[in-house]
Design a protein around this motif. Structure first.
Motif, PDB file in Angstrom:
ATOM      1  N   ARG A   3       0.825  -1.205   0.000  1.00 27.84           N
ATOM      2  CA  ARG A   3       0.000   0.000   0.000  1.00 27.84           C
ATOM      3  C   ARG A   3       0.861   1.258   0.000  1.00 27.84           C
ATOM      4  NH1 ARG A   3      -4.923   0.101   4.103  1.00 27.84           N
ATOM      5  NH2 ARG A   3      -5.425  -1.656   2.737  1.00 27.84           N
ATOM      6  N   ARG A   6       2.151   1.905  -3.542  1.00 24.40           N
ATOM      7  CA  ARG A   6       1.083   2.427  -4.400  1.00 24.40           C
ATOM      8  C   ARG A   6       0.776   3.883  -4.056  1.00 24.40           C
ATOM      9  NH1 ARG A   6      -2.799  -0.036  -7.723  1.00 24.40           N
ATOM     10  NH2 ARG A   6      -4.625   1.287  -8.011  1.00 24.40           N
ATOM     11  N   ASP A  43      -1.986  -2.436 -10.533  1.00 19.58           N
ATOM     12  CA  ASP A  43      -0.679  -1.999 -10.059  1.00 19.58           C
ATOM     13  C   ASP A  43       0.288  -1.734 -11.213  1.00 19.58           C
ATOM     14  OD1 ASP A  43      -1.713  -2.318  -7.569  1.00 19.58           O
ATOM     15  OD2 ASP A  43      -0.632  -4.161  -7.093  1.00 19.58           O
TER      16      ASP A  43
END
Length: 351
Positions: A3, A6, A43
């Motif tokens: 996370r 990202r 992603d």
């Protein structure tokens, strides 16, 4: 993807957005829609988008896919490709029909964009902006008023397809087929000039598209930076320094298109840019990031050659492009031979 990784990519994307908002946008007005779109990207596609945005299209980048269904919703009123182009290229962009997809994109010509629920590439550097006429039009304008205001092929309504060479079943009647069926597969040859002197050999083009450049970090094509000349004036050296990434020349269904990849305008002259019966080919200005149809196959038939005093004969199957410097009645340079750096595109006439 973790996370935190990202979130870091999203921060990098937001940091590279264009500084100036559009005329109807306050500060951060697009942020909710942008972050909603980023969340929907996979992603690997988020990484591809970061690569394209940070390189500003300098090198090849992959397609960033999003479902067509995502174009509608309460949080995102704009289609994804329009949203990202406004964020990273043209803040004043309003409509997808102002865009033209580049031939390097897998959505070009309808790939990946047909049918309900199909995916569409929204990489902002796989799109160019269509050169539009100025109002009121000056002696030279950015596009011929007689040209077709093309939208993206994969996004046009059926009626538009019919008007542009597509039958009711969606099958193309390709006006460029005869132009591409040459004996050796070479559809054009490129000649580079400095004033009245041709530099280097003719460059034969066999692929459907070719990059013409001085400085392109990645990619292949016709490198003008490698061409050597015995003497170069200061004007030629200054003009060559502005070529940079140059342009992308592509042979498409309806004709030949030029996409200005540099940071300076290019000036184009072609027999099919002007109205029928014109005394000579007009000169059009194409701004950075814009595309222009520089040769129309359907209008090419019956064109005769011109001759202007001091400019020599003009091949009706050729295109002339000057880097950074215009010529004609509005300039001190009356003829293209007075331009420091220019390109002649010699199209192979069908047998």
């Amino acid at each position: 993807m973790f996370r935190s990784r990202r979130a870091g990519l999203v921060r990098r994307l937001w940091r590279h957005r264009c500084a100036g908002p559009g005329p109807e946008d306050g500060p951060g007005a697009l942020k909710p829609a942008a972050h909603a779109l980023f969340k929907k990207l996979k992603d690997e596609e988020l990484e591809l988008l970061v690569q394209a945005v940070e390189s500003r299209g300098a090198g090849p980048s992959g397609c960033v896919w999003v479902a067509r269904a995502e174009q509608r919703g309460t949080k995102q009123a704009l289609p994804p490709q329009v949203l990202l182009c406004r964020l990273y290229r043209w803040p004043d962009l309003r409509h997808p029909h102002e865009l033209k997809r580049l031939s390097c994109c897998q959505s070009f010509g309808g790939w990946g964009g047909c049918g309900e629920g199909a995916t569409l590439c929204c990489n902002p550097h796989h799109l160019s902006r269509l050169a539009m006429p100025e109002t009121p039009p000056p002696p030279y304008s950015k596009i011929s008023p007689f040209g077709c205001p093309w939208a993206e092929v994969s996004e046009r309504p059926i009626s538009s397809h019919l008007e542009s060479g597509c039958d009711a079943h969606g099958d193309w009647r390709d006006p460029g087929l005869a132009w591409s069926s040459t004996r050796d597969g070479c559809w054009c040859k490129l000649a580079y000039w400095e004033h009245r002197t041709r530099v280097g050999r003719l460059y034969a083009v066999h692929e459907t598209s070719v990059n013409i450049f001085c400085e392109l970090p990645q990619g292949s094509g016709f490198s003008l930076g490698q061409l050597q000349a015995e003497r170069r004036s200061a004007a030629v050296r200054r003009a060559r320094s502005k070529i940079g990434r140059g342009l992308l020349l592509s042979r498409e269904r309806d004709g030949v298109w030029a996409y200005n990849r540099s940071e300076h305008p290019i000036f184009v002259s072609s027999p099919t840019l002007g109205p029928p019966g014109a005394r000579g080919p007009p000169v059009r200005k194409v701004l950075p990031g814009y595309s222009l149809q520089v040769f129309d196959y359907e209008r090419a038939g019956g064109q005769a050659g011109w001759r202007r005093p001091g400019d020599g004969p003009y091949d009706p199957n050729s295109i002339r492009i000057s880097f950074a410097k215009g010529w004609g009645p509005c300039y001190s340079r009356q003829f293209i031979t007075a331009c420091p750096c220019w390109l002649e595109i010699l199209l192979t006439k069908p047998r």
